[in-house]
Design a protein around this motif. Structure first.
Motif, PDB file in Angstrom:
ATOM      1  N   VAL A 137       0.709  -1.125  -0.091  1.00 26.25           N
ATOM      2  CA  VAL A 137       0.011  -0.005  -0.567  1.00 26.25           C
ATOM      3  C   VAL A 137       0.981   1.341   0.149  1.00 26.25           C
ATOM      4  O   VAL A 137       0.777   1.889   0.212  1.00 26.25           O
ATOM      5  N   ARG A 138       2.209   0.591   0.016  1.00 24.31           N
ATOM      6  CA  ARG A 138       3.049   2.328  -0.139  1.00 24.31           C
ATOM      7  C   ARG A 138       2.504   3.031  -0.885  1.00 24.31           C
ATOM      8  O   ARG A 138       3.089   4.534  -1.129  1.00 24.31           O
ATOM      9  N   THR A 139       2.501   3.122  -2.224  1.00 27.57           N
ATOM     10  CA  THR A 139       2.030   3.774  -3.494  1.00 27.57           C
ATOM     11  C   THR A 139       1.427   4.988  -3.431  1.00 27.57           C
ATOM     12  O   THR A 139       0.565   5.046  -3.158  1.00 27.57           O
ATOM     13  N   LEU A 140       0.146   4.103  -2.739  1.00 32.25           N
ATOM     14  CA  LEU A 140      -1.359   3.823  -2.491  1.00 32.25           C
ATOM     15  C   LEU A 140      -0.818   5.567  -1.253  1.00 32.25           C
ATOM     16  O   LEU A 140      -2.161   6.531  -1.540  1.00 32.25           O
ATOM     17  N   LEU A 141      -0.930   5.066  -0.012  1.00 37.16           N
ATOM     18  CA  LEU A 141      -0.529   6.259   1.146  1.00 37.16           C
ATOM     19  C   LEU A 141       0.544   7.008   0.597  1.00 37.16           C
ATOM     20  O   LEU A 141      -0.027   8.355   0.573  1.00 37.16           O
ATOM     21  N   LYS A 142       1.785   7.331  -0.231  1.00 35.77           N
ATOM     22  CA  LYS A 142       2.011   8.273  -0.926  1.00 35.77           C
ATOM     23  C   LYS A 142       1.437   9.286  -1.503  1.00 35.77           C
ATOM     24  O   LYS A 142       2.095  10.165  -1.644  1.00 35.77           O
ATOM     25  N   ASN A 143       0.871   8.955  -2.550  1.00 33.03           N
ATOM     26  CA  ASN A 143      -0.166   9.288  -3.363  1.00 33.03           C
ATOM     27  C   ASN A 143      -1.587   9.760  -3.221  1.00 33.03           C
ATOM     28  O   ASN A 143      -2.370  10.554  -3.777  1.00 33.03           O
ATOM     29  N   ALA A 144      -2.116   9.651  -1.572  1.00 37.20           N
ATOM     30  CA  ALA A 144      -3.157   9.803  -1.153  1.00 37.20           C
ATOM     31  C   ALA A 144      -3.335  11.894  -0.561  1.00 37.20           C
ATOM     32  O   ALA A 144      -2.038  12.191  -0.885  1.00 37.20           O
ATOM     33  N   ALA A 145      -4.726  11.852  -1.338  1.00 36.54           N
ATOM     34  CA  ALA A 145      -4.350  12.896  -1.442  1.00 36.54           C
ATOM     35  C   ALA A 145      -6.175  13.859   0.410  1.00 36.54           C
ATOM     36  O   ALA A 145      -5.571  14.868  -0.055  1.00 36.54           O
ATOM     37  N   CYS A 146      -4.714  12.979   1.268  1.00 32.26           N
ATOM     38  CA  CYS A 146      -5.247  13.114   2.630  1.00 32.26           C
ATOM     39  C   CYS A 146      -3.658  13.267   3.476  1.00 32.26           C
ATOM     40  O   CYS A 146      -3.419  11.804   3.281  1.00 32.26           O
ATOM     41  N   PRO A 147      -4.119  13.186   4.430  1.00 35.28           N
ATOM     42  CA  PRO A 147      -2.829  13.017   5.932  1.00 35.28           C
ATOM     43  C   PRO A 147      -3.038  11.576   5.839  1.00 35.28           C
ATOM     44  O   PRO A 147      -4.104  11.548   6.263  1.00 35.28           O
ATOM     45  N   VAL A 148      -2.360  11.126   5.935  1.00 34.12           N
ATOM     46  CA  VAL A 148      -2.038   9.869   6.643  1.00 34.12           C
ATOM     47  C   VAL A 148      -0.828   9.533   7.609  1.00 34.12           C
ATOM     48  O   VAL A 148       0.352   9.944   8.097  1.00 34.12           O
ATOM     49  N   VAL A 149      -1.399   9.296   9.009  1.00 32.60           N
ATOM     50  CA  VAL A 149      -0.237   8.807  10.066  1.00 32.60           C
ATOM     51  C   VAL A 149      -0.172   7.791  10.698  1.00 32.60           C
ATOM     52  O   VAL A 149      -1.842   6.761  10.882  1.00 32.60           O
ATOM     53  N   GLN A 150       0.449   6.897  10.714  1.00 29.86           N
ATOM     54  CA  GLN A 150       0.614   5.157  11.350  1.00 29.86           C
ATOM     55  C   GLN A 150       1.638   5.993  12.689  1.00 29.86           C
ATOM     56  O   GLN A 150       1.971   5.840  13.365  1.00 29.86           O
ATOM     57  N   VAL A 151       0.663   4.941  13.313  1.00 27.47           N
ATOM     58  CA  VAL A 151       1.269   4.614  14.863  1.00 27.47           C
ATOM     59  C   VAL A 151       1.077   3.025  15.296  1.00 27.47           C
ATOM     60  O   VAL A 151       1.133   2.559  16.447  1.00 27.47           O
ATOM     61  N   VAL A 152       2.166   2.223  14.315  1.00 23.49           N
ATOM     62  CA  VAL A 152       1.594   0.599  14.377  1.00 23.49           C
ATOM     63  C   VAL A 152       3.208   1.205  15.242  1.00 23.49           C
ATOM     64  O   VAL A 152       3.868   0.366  16.067  1.00 23.49           O
TER      65      VAL A 152
END
Length: 339
Positions: A137-152
């Protein structure tokens, strides 16, 4: 005239009743600080009396997002996630945002599907509280038009914002504490098939190898499920293979609870004969007898601050590459020997 079941009160209806423009009603809902207190109160009263509910689909079309947070989790029953989600809900509660949870069940294909679904809905932001297939999903997340925060995990690279802890370091601290207390035959119990579990196993293994005490047979995998019953069963199995087992590092506090019950049932003295260290510091940890030594993870704060980061990202005040290590604490209590 009484409205039919298929009719709904519209924003125009409220505006007409209030004698204002639809834009003013919309502003009360979206930017209330820009409307006078007296007018705002009158319009909000009419909204309540008339049963007006904003059309979120229409608002999403008019906006670049649908005012919904997508929160990706790997389990909705894990007590650690419950505490985390309480933090998310607390931050969102006084806003116009909503929260939508997506359970991936530790399935990489389901993760990818859920990420695509959330992005297709113009989600306002995404919080990754469970992520196994980051490469998928890296490419999907990189191109996301919204803020993405990971807490893993603070070292997991998703190309976005991170707010988490170092699970390998936390597990190493727990294992080192058990060694410092004089325990030598130390097992690790827990779900080592997920990303957090793998990193905790790495921390445990490193310390045990450095001490010359690592034994692969002491790694006891519980599967994705946890719980007191599973902890008790794991201890019974481990003792059959290693009667001289003298300590366990549990990746979840609920596993540690079961280990304690079983140890007491078979007559082992905790902490003199047998040591136990848990993980997360859930509410019941201090209520156990003896109280549980464990790693304290700031779960509520993590959820609260992750949601805050998304909100700030939506309004453009959060840098996209922010990394926040929340840290952890070893809580020394009664299930390990006093140093």
């Amino acid at each position: 005239m009484k409205r039919g079941r298929s009719e709904r009160t519209t924003l125009l209806d409220v505006a007409t009743r209030a004698g204002v423009s639809p834009i003013t009603v919309s502003r009360v809902l979206r930017e209330p600080e820009k409307v006078s207190e007296q007018l705002r109160g009158r319009i909000l009263g009419l909204i309540e009396d008339m049963g007006y509910v904003p059309d979120q689909a229409a608002r999403a079309l008019a906006s670049r997002h649908n005012s919904t947070f997508g929160v990706l989790v790997s389990s909705l029953t894990n007590p650690a996630f419950v505490r985390f989600m309480q933090g998310v809900e607390e931050r969102v509660r006084e806003t116009n945002f909503r929260v939508q949870y997506a359970n991936t069940h530790l399935c990489i294909h389901e993760e990818s599907r859920q990420v695509k679904l959330l992005l297709s809905q113009n989600t306002a932001g995404m919080i990754l509280a469970g992520l196994e297939g980051v490469d998928q999903v890296r490419t999907l997340l990189k191109n996301a038009a919204c803020p993405v925060v990971q807490v893993v995990d603070i070292h997991l690279q998703t190309g976005g914002t991170s707010i988490a802890i170092d699970h390998a370091s936390a597990a190493a601290t727990a294992t080192r504490h058990l060694l410092d207390c004089g325990y030598r035959k130390i097992a690790i119990f827990g779900p080592i098939g997920d990303e957090r579990g793998r990193r905790r196993l790495a921390g445990y293994s490193k310390v045990m190898q450095e001490a010359g005490l690592y034994d692969e047979d002491l790694v006891c995998h519980s599967g994705p499920a946890t719980g007191a019953q599973i902890g008790a069963e794991l201890l019974r199995t481990a003792l059959q293979r290693h009667p001289d087992l003298d300590a366990v590092f549990c990746q979840m506090d609920d596993l540690a609870l079961g280990v304690l019950f079983e140890a007491q049932r078979i007559g082992k003295r905790v902490p003199d004969d047998f040591g136990i260290c848990g993980y997360n510091d859930l509410d019941f940890a201090t209520m156990m007898e003896p109280p549980l030594t464990t790693i304290k993870v700031p779960l509520f704060d993590m959820g609260y601050r992750a949601a805050d980061m998304v909100i700030r990202g939506v309004v453009g005040t959060m840098p996209s590459d922010t990394m926040v290590d929340l840290g952890f604490r070893l809580m020394k209590r009664g299930t390990t020997r006093t140093l």
